[in-house]
Scaffold this motif. Structure first.
Motif, short mmCIF file in Angstrom:
data_model
loop_
_atom_site.label_atom_id
_atom_site.label_comp_id
_atom_site.label_asym_id
_atom_site.label_seq_id
_atom_site.Cartn_x
_atom_site.Cartn_y
_atom_site.Cartn_z
N LEU A 491 106.14 99.73 74.71
CA LEU A 491 105.33 99.10 73.42
C LEU A 491 104.24 99.59 72.84
CD1 LEU A 491 108.05 96.63 72.55
CD2 LEU A 491 108.78 99.20 72.43
N ALA A 492 104.12 100.87 72.12
CA ALA A 492 102.85 100.67 71.44
C ALA A 492 102.28 99.13 70.33
CB ALA A 492 102.45 101.88 70.55
N GLN A 493 102.89 99.15 69.61
CA GLN A 493 102.36 97.60 69.27
C GLN A 493 102.08 96.37 70.55
OE1 GLN A 493 105.63 99.34 68.76
NE2 GLN A 493 106.32 98.44 66.59
N ILE A 494 102.81 96.36 71.44
CA ILE A 494 102.39 95.22 72.30
C ILE A 494 100.49 96.11 73.21
CG2 ILE A 494 102.84 94.71 75.10
CD1 ILE A 494 105.62 93.83 74.17
N GLY A 495 101.00 97.30 73.90
CA GLY A 495 99.36 98.11 74.38
C GLY A 495 98.97 97.93 73.29
N ALA A 496 98.31 98.16 72.03
CA ALA A 496 97.48 97.58 71.36
C ALA A 496 96.78 96.37 71.03
CB ALA A 496 97.58 98.33 69.71
N ARG A 497 97.63 95.40 71.47
CA ARG A 497 97.59 93.77 71.68
C ARG A 497 96.48 94.00 72.81
NH1 ARG A 497 97.69 90.00 67.35
NH2 ARG A 497 99.47 90.77 66.35
N ALA A 498 96.09 94.73 74.01
CA ALA A 498 95.56 94.07 75.94
C ALA A 498 94.44 93.82 75.62
CB ALA A 498 95.81 95.27 75.88
N HIS A 499 94.05 93.28 76.30
CA HIS A 499 92.73 93.00 75.81
C HIS A 499 91.55 93.87 77.12
CE1 HIS A 499 93.80 88.23 75.05
NE2 HIS A 499 92.29 89.11 74.04
N HIS A 500 92.93 94.35 77.78
CA HIS A 500 92.79 95.65 79.45
C HIS A 500 93.80 96.10 79.22
CE1 HIS A 500 90.78 96.07 82.83
NE2 HIS A 500 90.84 96.20 84.03
N HIS A 501 93.82 97.51 78.88
CA HIS A 501 94.33 98.25 79.65
C HIS A 501 94.81 99.42 80.70
CE1 HIS A 501 97.37 100.75 76.25
NE2 HIS A 501 97.87 101.55 77.63
N ILE A 502 96.15 98.74 81.06
CA ILE A 502 95.90 100.29 82.01
C ILE A 502 97.44 101.39 81.99
CG2 ILE A 502 95.69 100.29 85.14
CD1 ILE A 502 95.13 97.11 84.96
N VAL A 503 96.85 102.61 82.49
CA VAL A 503 97.78 103.82 82.04
C VAL A 503 98.14 103.79 83.65
CG1 VAL A 503 98.70 105.84 81.33
CG2 VAL A 503 96.92 104.50 79.97
N VAL A 504 99.54 104.05 83.38
CA VAL A 504 100.48 104.56 85.03
C VAL A 504 100.44 105.79 84.84
CG1 VAL A 504 101.49 104.51 86.80
CG2 VAL A 504 100.19 102.39 85.59
N HIS A 505 100.52 106.66 85.17
CA HIS A 505 100.94 108.12 85.74
C HIS A 505 100.60 108.35 86.50
CE1 HIS A 505 96.16 109.64 86.56
NE2 HIS A 505 96.15 108.27 85.82
N LYS A 506 101.38 109.88 86.81
CA LYS A 506 101.79 110.89 88.22
C LYS A 506 101.21 111.88 88.21
CE LYS A 506 106.61 109.05 89.19
NZ LYS A 506 108.20 109.99 89.74
N SER A 507 101.40 112.36 89.27
CA SER A 507 100.37 113.23 89.00
C SER A 507 100.71 114.56 90.91
CB SER A 507 98.61 113.50 89.73
OG SER A 507 98.09 112.28 90.75
N ALA A 508 100.18 115.35 90.85
CA ALA A 508 100.63 116.19 92.24
C ALA A 508 100.00 116.81 92.92
CB ALA A 508 101.43 117.26 91.86
N VAL A 509 99.73 116.45 94.43
CA VAL A 509 98.13 116.40 95.23
C VAL A 509 99.20 118.29 96.17
CG1 VAL A 509 97.27 116.47 96.94
CG2 VAL A 509 97.57 114.84 95.11
N GLY A 510 98.85 119.14 95.53
CA GLY A 510 99.81 120.23 96.27
C GLY A 510 101.26 120.50 96.26
N THR A 511 102.05 120.27 97.48
CA THR A 511 103.41 119.94 96.72
C THR A 511 103.56 117.96 97.23
OG1 THR A 511 103.92 120.34 98.85
CG2 THR A 511 103.83 121.99 98.17
N VAL A 512 102.82 117.43 97.20
CA VAL A 512 103.22 116.11 97.04
C VAL A 512 102.95 115.15 95.95
CG1 VAL A 512 103.08 113.53 98.39
CG2 VAL A 512 102.08 115.93 99.55
N THR A 513 103.77 114.08 95.51
CA THR A 513 103.75 113.24 93.87
C THR A 513 103.34 112.03 93.86
OG1 THR A 513 105.28 114.90 93.08
CG2 THR A 513 105.03 113.15 92.14
N THR A 514 102.27 111.71 93.04
CA THR A 514 101.91 110.26 93.26
C THR A 514 101.06 109.33 92.53
OG1 THR A 514 100.25 108.88 94.70
CG2 THR A 514 99.45 111.57 94.19
N SER A 515 101.46 108.36 92.18
CA SER A 515 100.83 108.02 91.28
C SER A 515 99.79 107.25 90.78
CB SER A 515 102.32 106.25 91.03
OG SER A 515 103.71 106.99 90.80
N ASP A 516 99.01 107.01 90.28
CA ASP A 516 97.69 106.51 90.18
C ASP A 516 98.04 105.59 88.68
OD1 ASP A 516 94.78 106.59 90.74
OD2 ASP A 516 94.31 108.46 90.86
N THR A 517 96.11 105.37 88.19
CA THR A 517 96.24 104.06 87.29
C THR A 517 94.86 104.86 87.14
OG1 THR A 517 94.95 103.12 88.73
CG2 THR A 517 97.77 102.20 88.55
#
Length: 582
Positions: A491-517
């Motif tokens: 929820l954006a309403q909760i994300g907007a309340r944060a003192h410290h906001h971290i986003v988790v996203h997926k990315s591909a390195v070659g043929t391997v999928t990994t999560s990063d922040t």
């Protein structure tokens, strides 16, 4: 508080370092980006059971490491000292590894510890509240645990459980003794016969075997005497005896030794053999003298053997079993004679234990009664802030017929969450979103009492949105004024309340999928909030809406954020900061 979480080779996560701050930390990202993996890795660090399938494919082991600031936790320092773990500075480092073969290892400040110790220490550092807690909220046992945590009745409840276990054990012992006494009473005549018969014979362990040997010797006394005398005579009896015949051998060996002294060893061997034969002859002569036919003693031994055979046939087949049968039968008869006294003693102990149970249960009831009204009011006061203006929660104590291991009453949370509705058990009235909000209110009330510095809310905002989501975020932010909070949210309403906001996203390195922040600030945070709002993050209207939401959520950042929020927080400028590799 949790300063940093380092994750390596967990599921699709390659290597991520998650920097955290004081106050409200919010973790957001697309569905499936890996937010739940981070919470799972945190659970792994806190001693939860884990398995080899947590290990990233193609790697040998997964690891999770957490760095905690424990400056204000004197009780935790004492516990660490009791466990032999050094904690000389303000930081505590927990680490857990799981191999692809399923083996797990754990360390605290470099000292190897068991998973149980890791869980014990972890429970003093982090408390996790997830969606499953909302489902548990309708469970009577969970409701009882929540109330007891609020009234701090853990010690008294353990006393009740211990006293109840003692009562049950004494009751079982009493029933068993009474049953055995009744059985013994019914068999008393038979038992007396058995005891009398065995005691009359008075068997001795090993006696039957000794008797067999004595009877065998007496039965063949003349034959044994003749054979022994004959053997002795053959060795040393006359000129034809063995020792006499060996004289020629002695002379020959003497001659050989004079010529070849090296043959003295043969002479020594011969002398030893002659000495042994001489000793054998002496023993045979002595044996022949001692063996004497004694018909009267033979008859006495045979009568004794018959008596033993009688009890062996009935109570054997071994003498050990005969003697054991006699002892068991005597013990059963003692139950008939002394069982009443034993039952009285156990009855007194059971009555005392029941009294202790009643006393402990009464104290537990008193604590629950004292806290139930206060707890219900505290939770109800928070419900209007969560979009349930007419909502109210009440804790009911339902007396039980008998005191159990958990006390003398069942606990039931009843609520009316809408205007005009009757109070009913939560399981019958609450929707998923309502349960989530009630659970958040409960957690908020309990957080005031908990000494655990870090609270994790794993998508407890499920089922809410709009203005209610804004209010949920406000409540989380309030909790973050006295605890470090990590909230996973869509929820954006909760994300907007944060003192410290971290986003988790997926990315591909070659043929391997990994999560990063990535730690997002400024424009990067605006883009993330716009995405969460469901608009096109590249359109100015969406970004304007996101900026307005961030402005509303951050109006009191400087006033509300605890001092620790500055430690490890993202820089004010620079847009975003990626999680450091491990």
């Amino acid at each position: 508080m949790l300063v940093e979480l380092r994750i390596r080779n967990v599921a699709v996560i390659d290597a991520v370092t998650l920097p955290l701050a004081g106050g409200l930390n919010v973790l957001t990202g697309e569905t499936g980006a890996g937010k739940s993996l981070i919470i799972g890795a945190l659970g792994m660090l806190l001693g939860e059971r884990t398995a080899a399938d947590r290990v990233r494919s193609g790697t040998e082991k997964a690891s999770v490491e957490g760095v905690f600031d424990i400056r204000t936790q004197s009780a935790l320092r004492r516990l660490l000292d009791e466990r032999g773990i050094e904690a000389d500075d303000d930081l505590l480092v927990l680490k857990r590894e799981v191999s692809s073969a399923g083996r797990s290892r754990a360390w605290i400040n470099g000292s190897t510890v068991t998973a149980a110790v890791l869980a014990e220490i972890g429970a003093r550092l982090v408390s996790v509240h997830g969606q499953h807690d909302s489902r548990q909220l309708v469970d009577a046992e969970h409701q009882r645990d929540v109330l007891d945590a609020y009234v701090q009745a853990t010690t008294v409840r353990q006393q009740v459980a211990d006293a109840h276990a003692r009562v049950l054990a004494l009751r079982a012992r009493e029933r068993e003794l009474e049953q055995r006494r009744q059985d013994a009473t019914r068999r008393a005549d038979y038992l007396r016969f058995v005891v009398r018969e065995i005691e009359d014979v008075n068997p001795v362990l090993g006696e039957d075997e000794a008797l067999d040997g004595d009877i065998r010797r007496l039965s063949h006394a003349e034959e044994l005497q003749g054979l022994a005398a004959q053997a002795a005579a053959a060795i040393s009896g006359d000129d034809r005896a063995a020792l006499t015949q060996l004289a020629s051998v002695r002379r020959a060996l003497a001659s050989l030794t004079r010529i070849d002294p090296d043959l003295e060893r043969l002479q020594a061997g011969f002398d030893a053999a002659v000495y042994a034969l001489d000793e054998l002859a002496s023993e045979l002569e002595q044996y022949a003298d001692t063996v004497e036919a004694d018909p009267q003693r033979l008859r006495t031994l045979e009568r004794r053997r018959d008596l033993l055979l009688g009890v062996l046939r009935k109570y054997g087949p071994t003498m050990e079993e005969v003697i054991a049968t006699g002892a068991t039968s005597r013990a059963e008869l003692e139950l008939v004679e002394n069982g009443t006294l034993d039952l009285a003693a156990i009855g007194e102990a059971r009555a005392a234990a029941e009294g202790a149970l009643a006393e402990a249960a009464a104290e537990l009831t008193r604590l629950r009664q004292t806290g139930a009204l206060k707890f219900g009011r505290a939770v109800s006061q928070l419900l209007p802030e969560l979009g349930m203006r007419e909502g109210g929660v009440e804790v009911q104590l339902v007396p039980l017929d008998h005191v159990g291991a958990s006390g003398a009453e069942a606990i039931s949370f009843v609520a009316a969450l809408n205007a005009g509705s009757e109070r009913r058990p939560l399981s019958r009235i609450a929707s998923g979103g309502e349960l989530s909000r009630v659970m958040l209110a409960l957690s908020t009330v309990l957080a005031q009492l908990q000494q655990v510095p870090t609270l994790v809310f794993d998508e407890v905002d499920a089922g809410v949105g709009g203005a209610v989501a804004w209010q949920v975020g406000a409540l989380m932010r309030r909790v973050a004024s006295h605890h470090q909070v990590l909230a996973i949210s869509h929820l954006a309403q909760i994300g907007a309340r944060a003192h410290h906001h971290i986003v988790v996203h997926k990315s591909a390195v070659g043929t391997v999928t990994t999560s990063d922040t990535t730690v997002v600030t400024d424009d990067a945070r605006v883009v993330e909030i716009a995405r969460m709002l469901g608009g096109d993050a590249d359109r100015e209207v969406s970004r304007a809406h996101a900026r307005e939401l961030l402005h509303r959520g951050g109006e009191d950042v400087a006033a509300a954020a605890p001092a620790e929020a500055d430690e490890g927080a993202a820089p004010r400028r620079g847009g975003q900061r990626r999680g450091k590799p491990v």
